[in-house]
Design a protein around this motif. Structure first.
Motif, PDB file in Angstrom:
ATOM      1  N   ALA A 180       1.095  -1.430  -0.355  1.00 31.04           N
ATOM      2  CA  ALA A 180       0.074   0.280  -0.060  1.00 31.04           C
ATOM      3  C   ALA A 180       0.939   1.406  -0.017  1.00 31.04           C
ATOM      4  CB  ALA A 180      -1.120   0.048   0.748  1.00 31.04           C
ATOM      5  N   VAL A 181       1.552   0.928   1.064  1.00 27.56           N
ATOM      6  CA  VAL A 181       2.596   2.537   0.954  1.00 27.56           C
ATOM      7  C   VAL A 181       4.182   2.149   1.156  1.00 27.56           C
ATOM      8  CG1 VAL A 181       1.753   3.751   2.337  1.00 27.56           C
ATOM      9  CG2 VAL A 181       3.260   2.140   3.309  1.00 27.56           C
ATOM     10  N   PHE A 182       5.000   2.468  -0.420  1.00 23.65           N
ATOM     11  CA  PHE A 182       6.497   1.571  -0.240  1.00 23.65           C
ATOM     12  C   PHE A 182       7.214   1.247   0.689  1.00 23.65           C
ATOM     13  CE2 PHE A 182      11.413   1.515  -0.291  1.00 23.65           C
ATOM     14  CZ  PHE A 182      11.343   1.263  -2.105  1.00 23.65           C
ATOM     15  N   ALA A 183       7.192   2.174   1.707  1.00 21.50           N
ATOM     16  CA  ALA A 183       7.584   1.914   2.920  1.00 21.50           C
ATOM     17  C   ALA A 183       6.488   3.008   3.672  1.00 21.50           C
ATOM     18  CB  ALA A 183       8.839   2.338   2.683  1.00 21.50           C
ATOM     19  N   ALA A 184       6.537   1.764   5.631  1.00 25.51           N
ATOM     20  CA  ALA A 184       6.020   2.866   6.543  1.00 25.51           C
ATOM     21  C   ALA A 184       7.166   3.195   7.096  1.00 25.51           C
ATOM     22  CB  ALA A 184       4.771   2.255   7.185  1.00 25.51           C
ATOM     23  N   LEU A 185       7.215   4.260   7.955  1.00 29.04           N
ATOM     24  CA  LEU A 185       8.125   4.318   9.432  1.00 29.04           C
ATOM     25  C   LEU A 185       7.115   4.885  10.213  1.00 29.04           C
ATOM     26  CD1 LEU A 185      10.147   7.017   7.100  1.00 29.04           C
ATOM     27  CD2 LEU A 185      10.747   4.855   7.106  1.00 29.04           C
ATOM     28  N   SER A 186       7.882   4.295  11.598  1.00 26.60           N
ATOM     29  CA  SER A 186       7.668   3.859  12.784  1.00 26.60           C
ATOM     30  C   SER A 186       7.006   5.511  13.276  1.00 26.60           C
ATOM     31  CB  SER A 186       8.403   3.561  13.860  1.00 26.60           C
ATOM     32  OG  SER A 186       9.925   3.730  13.262  1.00 26.60           O
ATOM     33  N   ASP A 187       7.568   6.353  12.369  1.00 22.54           N
ATOM     34  CA  ASP A 187       7.549   8.068  12.977  1.00 22.54           C
ATOM     35  C   ASP A 187       6.074   8.632  12.282  1.00 22.54           C
ATOM     36  OD1 ASP A 187       8.064   8.150  10.591  1.00 22.54           O
ATOM     37  OD2 ASP A 187       9.603   9.677  11.027  1.00 22.54           O
ATOM     38  N   GLY A 188       5.751   7.500  11.470  1.00 22.07           N
ATOM     39  CA  GLY A 188       4.236   7.842  11.152  1.00 22.07           C
ATOM     40  C   GLY A 188       3.926   8.379   9.777  1.00 22.07           C
ATOM     41  N   THR A 189       5.529   8.879   9.418  1.00 16.47           N
ATOM     42  CA  THR A 189       5.238   9.157   7.758  1.00 16.47           C
ATOM     43  C   THR A 189       5.568   7.110   7.059  1.00 16.47           C
ATOM     44  OG1 THR A 189       7.879   9.415   7.535  1.00 16.47           O
ATOM     45  CG2 THR A 189       6.603  11.379   8.354  1.00 16.47           C
ATOM     46  N   GLY A 190       5.242   7.837   5.470  1.00 17.59           N
ATOM     47  CA  GLY A 190       5.055   7.152   4.908  1.00 17.59           C
ATOM     48  C   GLY A 190       5.993   7.025   3.590  1.00 17.59           C
TER      49      GLY A 190
ATOM     50  N   VAL B 195      18.497   2.170  11.490  1.00 16.45           N
ATOM     51  CA  VAL B 195      17.268   1.762  10.600  1.00 16.45           C
ATOM     52  C   VAL B 195      16.703   0.314  10.720  1.00 16.45           C
ATOM     53  CG1 VAL B 195      15.496   2.100   8.277  1.00 16.45           C
ATOM     54  CG2 VAL B 195      17.803   3.712   9.488  1.00 16.45           C
ATOM     55  N   GLY B 196      15.719  -0.190  11.034  1.00 16.80           N
ATOM     56  CA  GLY B 196      15.103  -1.074  11.703  1.00 16.80           C
ATOM     57  C   GLY B 196      14.233  -2.069  10.308  1.00 16.80           C
ATOM     58  N   VAL B 197      14.831  -3.489   9.968  1.00 12.34           N
ATOM     59  CA  VAL B 197      13.620  -3.820   8.682  1.00 12.34           C
ATOM     60  C   VAL B 197      13.946  -5.268   9.319  1.00 12.34           C
ATOM     61  CG1 VAL B 197      14.882  -1.891   6.805  1.00 12.34           C
ATOM     62  CG2 VAL B 197      15.946  -3.639   7.279  1.00 12.34           C
ATOM     63  N   GLU B 198      13.275  -5.542   8.685  1.00 11.02           N
ATOM     64  CA  GLU B 198      12.154  -6.749   8.729  1.00 11.02           C
ATOM     65  C   GLU B 198      13.769  -7.883   7.766  1.00 11.02           C
ATOM     66  OE1 GLU B 198       8.805  -7.421   6.622  1.00 11.02           O
ATOM     67  OE2 GLU B 198       7.418  -7.060   9.022  1.00 11.02           O
ATOM     68  N   ALA B 199      13.433  -8.555   8.463  1.00  5.26           N
ATOM     69  CA  ALA B 199      14.469  -9.751   8.033  1.00  5.26           C
ATOM     70  C   ALA B 199      13.907 -10.632   6.748  1.00  5.26           C
ATOM     71  CB  ALA B 199      15.591 -11.139   8.698  1.00  5.26           C
ATOM     72  N   LEU B 200      13.384 -10.196   6.393  1.00  2.00           N
ATOM     73  CA  LEU B 200      12.276 -10.589   5.371  1.00  2.00           C
ATOM     74  C   LEU B 200      13.069 -11.448   4.287  1.00  2.00           C
ATOM     75  CD1 LEU B 200       9.361 -11.929   4.842  1.00  2.00           C
ATOM     76  CD2 LEU B 200       8.802  -9.839   4.275  1.00  2.00           C
ATOM     77  N   PRO B 201      13.390 -12.587   3.239  1.00  2.00           N
ATOM     78  CA  PRO B 201      13.452 -12.520   1.874  1.00  2.00           C
ATOM     79  C   PRO B 201      12.713 -11.467   1.180  1.00  2.00           C
ATOM     80  CG  PRO B 201      12.896 -14.328   2.636  1.00  2.00           C
ATOM     81  CD  PRO B 201      12.931 -13.454   3.674  1.00  2.00           C
ATOM     82  N   VAL B 202      13.280 -10.329   0.429  1.00  2.00           N
ATOM     83  CA  VAL B 202      12.270  -9.960   0.276  1.00  2.00           C
ATOM     84  C   VAL B 202      11.518 -10.571  -1.861  1.00  2.00           C
ATOM     85  CG1 VAL B 202      12.631  -7.704  -2.095  1.00  2.00           C
ATOM     86  CG2 VAL B 202      13.901  -7.771  -0.495  1.00  2.00           C
TER      87      VAL B 202
ATOM     88  N   ALA C 166       5.099  -1.004  11.752  1.00  2.00           N
ATOM     89  CA  ALA C 166       6.911   0.273  11.687  1.00  2.00           C
ATOM     90  C   ALA C 166       7.668  -0.085  13.122  1.00  2.00           C
ATOM     91  CB  ALA C 166       6.889   1.622  10.607  1.00  2.00           C
ATOM     92  N   THR C 167       6.111   0.539  14.127  1.00  2.00           N
ATOM     93  CA  THR C 167       6.639   0.690  15.800  1.00  2.00           C
ATOM     94  C   THR C 167       7.501  -0.947  15.774  1.00  2.00           C
ATOM     95  OG1 THR C 167       5.612   2.187  15.691  1.00  2.00           O
ATOM     96  CG2 THR C 167       6.913   1.522  17.503  1.00  2.00           C
ATOM     97  N   ASN C 168       6.317  -2.012  15.589  1.00  2.00           N
ATOM     98  CA  ASN C 168       7.148  -3.242  15.890  1.00  2.00           C
ATOM     99  C   ASN C 168       8.732  -3.490  15.765  1.00  2.00           C
ATOM    100  OD1 ASN C 168       5.048  -3.812  18.176  1.00  2.00           O
ATOM    101  ND2 ASN C 168       3.513  -4.535  15.992  1.00  2.00           N
TER     102      ASN C 168
END
Ligand SMILES: [Zn+2]
Length: 221
Positions: free
Chosen positions: A18-28, A95-102, A198-200
């Motif tokens: 839905a968004v390319f990236a959602a950030l934990s600060d609420g921006t996207g 910067v935290g990101v999920e360790a998900l294989p893209v 993103a906060t998690n």
């Protein structure tokens, strides 16, 4: 490496559809969908190519036209990824990101249908590549740019980041009544679902770093 007097902010980033990236600060970051826009032109060029005679000049021209469309999309995507990874890296030390294989994000598009003809498969591969959002490249750019400034990209386990309440840690599938909304079944917290995830991610990145920070603090004493 740049030594800073004040450490930069930490941020979690959820990469999604839905968004390319959602950030934990609420921006996207809104998706640019470069490929989506070019797909029609690409399909038209592919149909034109199919009508050309093998070995003809017109066929070569048609092949070049397809290559040009793909290059244009790749360039626009790279610009987009550079721009946004720079913005994030400039203002964040962690910067935290999920360790998900893209790869797994697009795996469903590959499907397991019986193998179609070779050219059909090639074409599907091209069209898939053109629809790629570029998360893989984005992570690489982010990691490099954050590291250049003395920070780091932290990969965290991806499990349940979207079903966990960032406020009280309650985990439940029903916490996510829709794609866009997060409502906690325990504490009632209501949030944008991507921001909550993103906060998690940020919290996990933070706790992953904690032992390191403690070690550093002890070493400094
Ligand atoms: Zn809660």
């Amino acid at each position: 490496m740049i030594v800073r007097a004040v450490p930069l902010d930490e941020v979690g980033a959820e990469l999604g559809m839905a968004v390319f990236a959602a950030l934990s600060d609420g921006t996207g970051i809104a998706p640019a969908n470069h490929g989506q826009k070019a797909l029609r032109a690409l399909r038209k060029a592919q149909r034109a190519l199919a009508r050309k005679t093998r070995g003809s000049t017109n066929r070569r021209k048609a092949v070049r036209r397809i290559a040009r469309i793909q290059m244009r999309v790749a360039d626009a995507r790279k610009d987009f990824l550079h721009k946004h990874s720079t913005i994030i890296a400039k203002t964040h030390g962690v910067v935290g990101v999920e360790a998900l294989p893209v790869r797994s994000l697009s795996a469903s598009a590959t499907g397991t249908a019986a193998e179609p003809g070779r050219r059909v498969r090639q074409k599907a591969g091209l069209n898939r590549a053109i629809l790629d959002q570029g998360w893989g490249l984005f992570r690489t750019m982010l990691a490099d740019k954050v590291a250049d400034r003395g920070g780091r990209l932290v990969e965290v386990p991806a499990a349940y980041t979207s079903q966990t309440c960032a406020c009280c840690d309650h985990v439940e599938a029903a916490n996510r009544p829709s794609q866009a909304v997060f409502v906690c079944g325990r504490c009632g917290r209501r949030a944008n679902a991507d921001t909550n995830a993103a906060t998690n991610i940020l919290r996990r990145a933070d706790s992953a770093l904690k032992p390191v920070e403690r070690h550093r603090a002890q070493a400094a004493q």
